[in-house]
Design a protein around this motif. Structure first.
Motif, PDB file in Angstrom:
ATOM      1  N   PRO A   1       0.835  -1.212   0.000  1.00  0.00           N
ATOM      2  CA  PRO A   1       0.000   0.000   0.000  1.00  0.00           C
ATOM      3  C   PRO A   1       0.867   1.258   0.000  1.00  0.00           C
ATOM      4  CG  PRO A   1       0.006  -1.030   2.160  1.00  0.00           C
ATOM      5  CD  PRO A   1       0.719  -1.978   1.247  1.00  0.00           C
ATOM      6  N   THR A   2       0.370   2.282  -0.651  1.00  0.00           N
ATOM      7  CA  THR A   2       1.032   3.594  -0.608  1.00  0.00           C
ATOM      8  C   THR A   2       0.580   4.336   0.648  1.00  0.00           C
ATOM      9  OG1 THR A   2      -0.772   4.595  -1.848  1.00  0.00           O
ATOM     10  CG2 THR A   2       1.039   3.659  -3.134  1.00  0.00           C
ATOM     11  N   GLY A   3       1.072   5.541   0.846  1.00  0.00           N
ATOM     12  CA  GLY A   3       0.606   6.353   1.972  1.00  0.00           C
ATOM     13  C   GLY A   3      -0.877   6.618   1.875  1.00  0.00           C
ATOM     14  N   THR A   4      -1.343   6.880   0.656  1.00  0.00           N
ATOM     15  CA  THR A   4      -2.783   7.075   0.447  1.00  0.00           C
ATOM     16  C   THR A   4      -3.556   5.803   0.772  1.00  0.00           C
ATOM     17  OG1 THR A   4      -2.259   8.649  -1.316  1.00  0.00           O
ATOM     18  CG2 THR A   4      -4.506   7.808  -1.235  1.00  0.00           C
ATOM     19  N   GLY A   5      -2.968   4.652   0.390  1.00  0.00           N
ATOM     20  CA  GLY A   5      -3.640   3.390   0.665  1.00  0.00           C
ATOM     21  C   GLY A   5      -3.735   3.103   2.153  1.00  0.00           C
ATOM     22  N   LEU A   6      -2.687   3.444   2.923  1.00  0.00           N
ATOM     23  CA  LEU A   6      -2.734   3.251   4.370  1.00  0.00           C
ATOM     24  C   LEU A   6      -3.808   4.138   5.007  1.00  0.00           C
ATOM     25  CD1 LEU A   6       1.087   3.024   5.176  1.00  0.00           C
ATOM     26  CD2 LEU A   6      -0.587   1.162   5.225  1.00  0.00           C
TER      27      LEU A   6
END
Length: 324
Positions: A39-44
Motif C-alpha cells: 500500500p502507498t501512503g494514500t492506501g494506508l
C-alpha cells in the motif's frame, strides 16, 4: 537506523527480490513471482478510514455503514488486483544505452511490450531510487521509453538494476518489479571545456613544410563559433561590423593531420586531466572533419577520420587504466 544501514538493508532486499539472478538476456518477461505489491501512503490512510468506519458501524449497529464499508473495501481490493495485473506479463524486449561522458547523465532507451491484449495504465521505469520515466502501453504494441540514469565514471558499465512500477488505477497500492538487463554502456572521459589547439602530426621537414603552406590554406567555409575554436580562426572583421561570432574553416590538404598523443599532455597533473584533454581534441578534430591519430601508452590508432575512427579512440580513452 542510520542511512548506510537502511541502504544496506534495501540492497539485501532487492537482491532477494531478484533471487540473486545475474544480469539477464533480453527479452525479460515479468511473471507473477516477480511482481510485488504494497500500500502507498494514500492506501494506508484509506485502510485506516475503513477501519474507523467498521468500528463506528459496530458500535452503532449501522447496516448502511456496514454496506458502505464493505463496498469501499471491495474497491480497495479491486485496486490491488488491477495494479498487480498492470505489471503482470509486461516484457522488456530490447534496450540500448547511448555512450555518454563522465559527469553527465547516461541516456538509455528501452522497448516494452505485452502480448496479453490488455492496455496498460500509467507505468514508470528508472533506477530503484528514482523510477521517473513514465509511459503507457497499448495492447500488443511495443513502446519505446527513454530515461536518464545517474552519471558514472569513465569506463564500460552495465546498466544495473532498474525498477518498473505502477500505481494504477487509484494510487492506493504500488506494484513493482526489478529488472537487470544485460546491457552495457560506454562512458567516455569528460572533455576539457576549453582545450588549447591540438598539436600537428609529423616532425622535422614535414612540419616545416606544413608551416610554409599554412599561409596558403584556402578559406573553405564559415560556421558558428563553438567553444574551443582557435581565436585566430574567428572572423574578427565580420564581428567588428556587428555580425555574429563565426569561425573560419580552411582547407589544408597537405598539413591537416593532427597527432593526439599522451606525451603532448605531459604537463598536466594527473591521468584524468590528460584523458579529458585528449577527449576534447578528438571531438574537436572530428567536428572539423580533420584526419588525426591517437597514441596512448599501450595503444595506437593510425591517422584517419570519421565516426567509427572517433568511436575507437573514445573507447580507448574510456578504458585506459581500468580493469579489462
Amino acid at each position: 537506523m542510520s542511512r548506510p544501514a537502511i541502504a544496506a538493508l534495501r540492497e539485501r532486499l532487492q537482491r532477494w527480490m531478484l533471487r540473486n539472478r545475474p544480469p539477464e538476456a533480453l527479452p525479460i518477461l515479468l511473471r507473477q513471482r516477480r511482481v510485488y505489491v504494497l500500500p502507498t501512503g494514500t492506501g494506508l490512510s484509506y485502510g485506516g478510514m475503513l477501519l474507523a468506519m467498521l468500528i463506528a458501524s459496530l458500535n452503532y449497529n449501522l447496516a448502511l455503514g456496514f454496506a458502505l464499508t464493505f463496498f469501499l473495501a471491495g474497491v480497495g481490493h479491486l485496486a490491488l488486483l488491477r495494479a498487480h495485473r498492470n505489471l503482470l506479463g509486461l516484457s522488456l524486449q530490447a534496450g540500448r544505452a547511448e555512450p555518454g561522458f563522465a559527469g553527465a547523465p547516461l541516456q538509455i532507451e528501452l522497448v516494452f511490450s505485452e502480448e496479453s491484449g490488455r492496455e496498460r495504465g500509467p507505468l514508470r521505469v528508472g533506477t530503484p531510487e528514482d523510477p521517473s520515466a513514465g509511459f503507457e502501453l497499448a495492447a500488443r504494441s511495443p513502446t519505446r521509453v527513454a530515461c536518464l540514469l545517474p552519471a558514472r565514471p569513465r569506463g564500460r558499465h552495465r546498466l544495473g538494476r532498474l525498477r518498473v512500477e505502477t500505481r494504477f488505477p487509484l494510487g492506493l497500492v504500488v506494484a513493482w518489479a526489478y529488472l537487470e538487463p544485460d546491457i552495457e554502456a560506454w562512458v567516455y572521459p569528460a572533455p576539457e571545456p576549453h582545450p588549447p589547439a591540438a598539436p600537428q602530426g609529423g616532425t622535422g621537414e614535414r612540419n616545416a613544410r606544413r608551416a610554409n603552406v599554412a599561409g596558403d590554406s584556402e578559406l573553405e567555409s564559415l560556421r558558428p563559433y563553438r567553444p574551443g575554436d582557435s581565436l585566430r580562426r574567428i572572423a574578427w572583421r565580420r564581428l567588428s561590423r556587428g555580425g555574429p561570432l563565426i569561425t573560419k574553416s580552411f582547407s589544408d590538404p597537405v598539413g591537416s593531420d593532427l597527432s593526439l598523443n599522451w606525451q603532448a599532455c605531459s604537463a598536466l597533473p594527473d591521468v584524468e586531466t590528460r584523458l579529458s584533454r585528449l577527449c576534447a581534441w578528438v571531438l574537436q578534430a572530428e567536428s572539423r572533419g580533420l584526419r588525426w591519430s591517437l597514441s596512448l601508452p599501450g595503444f595506437a590508432l593510425d591517422s584517419g577520420s570519421g565516426p567509427e575512427h572517433a568511436r575507437r579512440a573514445l573507447e580507448a580513452l574510456a578504458k585506459f587504466g581500468t580493469a579489462p
